[in-house]
Design an enzyme around this catalytic site. Structure first.
Site, PDB file in Angstrom:
ATOM      1  N   ARG A 106      -5.423   5.471  -7.050  1.00 43.48           N
ATOM      2  CA  ARG A 106      -4.284   6.019  -7.861  1.00 43.48           C
ATOM      3  C   ARG A 106      -4.174   5.071  -9.384  1.00 43.48           C
ATOM      4  O   ARG A 106      -4.015   3.829  -8.922  1.00 43.48           O
ATOM      5  CB  ARG A 106      -2.719   6.143  -7.247  1.00 43.48           C
ATOM      6  N   THR A 110      -1.387   5.885 -15.201  1.00 44.85           N
ATOM      7  CA  THR A 110      -1.290   7.226 -15.407  1.00 44.85           C
ATOM      8  C   THR A 110      -0.608   7.874 -13.996  1.00 44.85           C
ATOM      9  O   THR A 110      -0.232   8.803 -14.072  1.00 44.85           O
ATOM     10  CB  THR A 110      -2.512   8.078 -15.450  1.00 44.85           C
ATOM     11  N   ASP A 202       1.107   3.177   7.910  1.00 40.24           N
ATOM     12  CA  ASP A 202       0.083   3.069   7.195  1.00 40.24           C
ATOM     13  C   ASP A 202      -1.133   3.453   8.065  1.00 40.24           C
ATOM     14  O   ASP A 202      -1.550   2.667   8.787  1.00 40.24           O
ATOM     15  CB  ASP A 202      -0.405   1.822   6.455  1.00 40.24           C
ATOM     16  N   ASP A 205      -4.297   1.428   7.906  1.00 34.09           N
ATOM     17  CA  ASP A 205      -4.239  -0.047   8.519  1.00 34.09           C
ATOM     18  C   ASP A 205      -4.045   0.078   9.953  1.00 34.09           C
ATOM     19  O   ASP A 205      -4.498  -0.909  10.706  1.00 34.09           O
ATOM     20  CB  ASP A 205      -2.783  -0.781   7.840  1.00 34.09           C
TER      21      ASP A 205
HETATM   22  N1  URA Z   1      -0.338   7.120   4.056  1.00 31.09           N
HETATM   23  C1  URA Z   1      -0.285   6.664   4.928  1.00 31.09           C
HETATM   24  O1  URA Z   1      -1.110   6.054   5.680  1.00 31.09           O
HETATM   25  N2  URA Z   1       1.312   6.738   5.545  1.00 31.09           N
HETATM   26  C2  URA Z   1       2.105   7.475   5.165  1.00 31.09           C
HETATM   27  O2  URA Z   1       3.195   7.377   5.728  1.00 31.09           O
HETATM   28  C3  URA Z   1       2.132   8.013   3.593  1.00 31.09           C
HETATM   29  C4  URA Z   1       0.731   7.976   3.278  1.00 31.09           C
END
Ligand code: URA
Length: 211
Positions: A106, A110, A202, A205
């Site tokens: 991202r 922008t 995430d 992760d």
């Molecule tokens: N990406 C992720 O890994 N977890 C989220 O909750 C949102 C986007």
């Protein structure tokens, strides 16, 4: 949010494994293993309508007609990096599938997705694509990835995720009402940082142990 063209895979095995993955104390090892198992189960649902063709074969006893999957090999397209967590499990069920990768980040100014990697198999216009990304959060990356893939004029595109936010479903469907979404859950909402609630954190992760 419309749930038209959205399939929530409610199979008990899928829901059970998803709950185990959501737990904050699930280890990297078990998170990755569960995602692999879920991907296999989800691939089974997602490929339910694959076209078949008749072929003549010979059993040890006589000639007969059997059915095989019609057309060019499917393509799994992973949205980097978390999409890679779906690949092995799906390839268990569709081992002949080709694999493409798309990387997007991202732009901080922008806020629009910018492509940094794109590698696909040949003859995409004859193929059916399954795009994989565990989390459909804002929906911007998924919509941008499908925009890019549509330039190759594939035979069909489906989008598969583990969790979706209502906001992500809405954004994606506005951009691509023709692309079906398959998910194990539509969660409550996005938080201010774009994380899905209640979610699982995430996904990248947790798959790769990079927290
Ligand atoms: N990406 C992720 O890994 N977890 C989220 O909750 C949102 C986007």
């Amino acid at each position: 949010m419309s749930t038209h063209n959205v399939t929530i895979i409610t199979h008990p095995l899928v829901q059970h494994k998803l709950t185990l993955m959501r737990k904050k104390d699930a280890s990297t090892n078990s998170f990755r293993r569960l995602l692999g198992e879920l991907s296999t189960l989800m691939a089974y649902e997602v490929t339910r309508d694959m076209p078949l063709q008749d072929v003549e074969i010979e059993t040890p006893l006589e000639k007969t007609t059997g059915k095989v999957i019609d057309g060019k090999k499917q393509v799994l397209v992973s949205i980097l990096r978390a999409g890679n967590g779906f690949l092995d499990g799906m390839l268990n069920v569709i081992p002949g599938a080709r694999v493409g990768h798309i990387g997007l980040y991202r732009d901080p100014e922008t806020l629009q997705p910018v492509e940094y990697y794109f590698k696909m198999p040949s003859e995409m216009h004859e193929r059916d694509i399954i795009v994989v990304d565990p989390m459909l959060a804002t929906g911007n990356s998924a919509a941008a990835a499908v925009d890019r893939l549509k330039q190759l004029e594939p035979r069909s595109i489906k989008f598969v995720c583990l969790l979706a936010a209502p906001e992500g479903v809405q954004t994606f469907q506005k951009a691509h009402p023709d692309v079906p979404i398959f998910t194990a859950s539509i969660d409550r909402e996005l938080d201010a940082h774009g994380y899905i609630l209640p979610g699982l954190g995430d996904a990248g992760d947790r798959i790769f142990g990079t927290k």
